[in-house]
Design a protein around this motif. Structure first.
Motif, PDB file in Angstrom:
ATOM      1  N   ILE A 140      15.325  -2.206  -3.601  1.00 24.07           N
ATOM      2  CA  ILE A 140      14.605  -2.950  -4.632  1.00 24.07           C
ATOM      3  C   ILE A 140      14.290  -4.321  -4.064  1.00 24.07           C
ATOM      4  N   ARG A 141      13.012  -4.665  -4.048  1.00 26.86           N
ATOM      5  CA  ARG A 141      12.600  -5.972  -3.541  1.00 26.86           C
ATOM      6  C   ARG A 141      12.319  -6.891  -4.726  1.00 26.86           C
ATOM      7  N   GLN A 181      10.841 -10.351  -6.104  1.00 23.40           N
ATOM      8  CA  GLN A 181       9.850 -11.368  -5.779  1.00 23.40           C
ATOM      9  C   GLN A 181       9.939 -12.488  -6.799  1.00 23.40           C
ATOM     10  N   LEU A 235       9.861  -4.438  -6.889  1.00 26.47           N
ATOM     11  CA  LEU A 235       9.302  -3.316  -6.148  1.00 26.47           C
ATOM     12  C   LEU A 235      10.446  -2.368  -5.811  1.00 26.47           C
ATOM     13  N   GLU A 240      11.666   1.467  -4.342  1.00 29.13           N
ATOM     14  CA  GLU A 240      11.307   2.677  -3.622  1.00 29.13           C
ATOM     15  C   GLU A 240      11.487   3.858  -4.559  1.00 29.13           C
ATOM     16  N   ARG A 274       6.572   4.093  -4.067  1.00 31.40           N
ATOM     17  CA  ARG A 274       6.988   2.742  -4.437  1.00 31.40           C
ATOM     18  C   ARG A 274       6.369   2.414  -5.787  1.00 31.40           C
ATOM     19  N   VAL A 275       7.172   1.823  -6.660  1.00 34.45           N
ATOM     20  CA  VAL A 275       6.672   1.429  -7.973  1.00 34.45           C
ATOM     21  C   VAL A 275       6.953  -0.045  -8.187  1.00 34.45           C
ATOM     22  N   ALA A 276       6.143  -0.657  -9.028  1.00 28.57           N
ATOM     23  CA  ALA A 276       6.324  -2.061  -9.393  1.00 28.57           C
ATOM     24  C   ALA A 276       6.752  -2.099 -10.850  1.00 28.57           C
ATOM     25  N   CYS A 292       7.613  -4.223 -14.133  1.00 33.97           N
ATOM     26  CA  CYS A 292       7.259  -5.494 -14.747  1.00 33.97           C
ATOM     27  C   CYS A 292       8.518  -6.261 -15.163  1.00 33.97           C
ATOM     28  N   TRP A 338       5.739  -0.429 -16.142  1.00 38.56           N
ATOM     29  CA  TRP A 338       5.036  -0.528 -14.866  1.00 38.56           C
ATOM     30  C   TRP A 338       4.216  -1.808 -14.854  1.00 38.56           C
ATOM     31  N   CYS A 339       4.180  -2.465 -13.736  1.00 39.16           N
ATOM     32  CA  CYS A 339       3.435  -3.724 -13.597  1.00 39.16           C
ATOM     33  C   CYS A 339       1.948  -3.430 -13.457  1.00 39.16           C
ATOM     34  N   THR A 354      -0.117  -6.260 -12.990  1.00 36.19           N
ATOM     35  CA  THR A 354      -0.451  -7.592 -12.451  1.00 36.19           C
ATOM     36  C   THR A 354      -0.836  -8.600 -13.524  1.00 36.19           C
TER      37      THR A 354
END
Length: 65
Positions: free
Chosen positions: A12-13, A15, A21, A23, A42-44, A46, A56-57, A59
């Motif tokens: 998990i990244r 930011q 983010l 995996e 990979r999913v983003a 929110c 889900w993000c 943006t």
């Protein structure tokens, strides 16, 4: 099988100004107990709750508040 990708921890990244983010594939349990899944690599996720397709993000965090 020790090298099986399913045996590895998920990465998990984090930011500073953006989504988490993760995996994939992933299964997310929401506050109300429902679950949503994604089979993407990979999913983003929110973190600002502005997304129209939460969790889900989309943006939306990029828009000025």
């Amino acid at each position: 099988m020790p090298n099986d990708p399913a045996d590895r921890p998920r990465r998990i990244r984090v930011q500073r100004r953006g989504p988490l983010l993760v995996e994939g594939p992933v299964e997310v349990e929401l506050e109300d107990g429902t679950t949503v899944t994604s089979d993407r690599f990979r999913v983003a996720l929110c973190t600002c709750r502005r997304s129209r397709c939460y969790p889900w993000c989309d943006t939306s965090h990029r828009r000025k508040a």
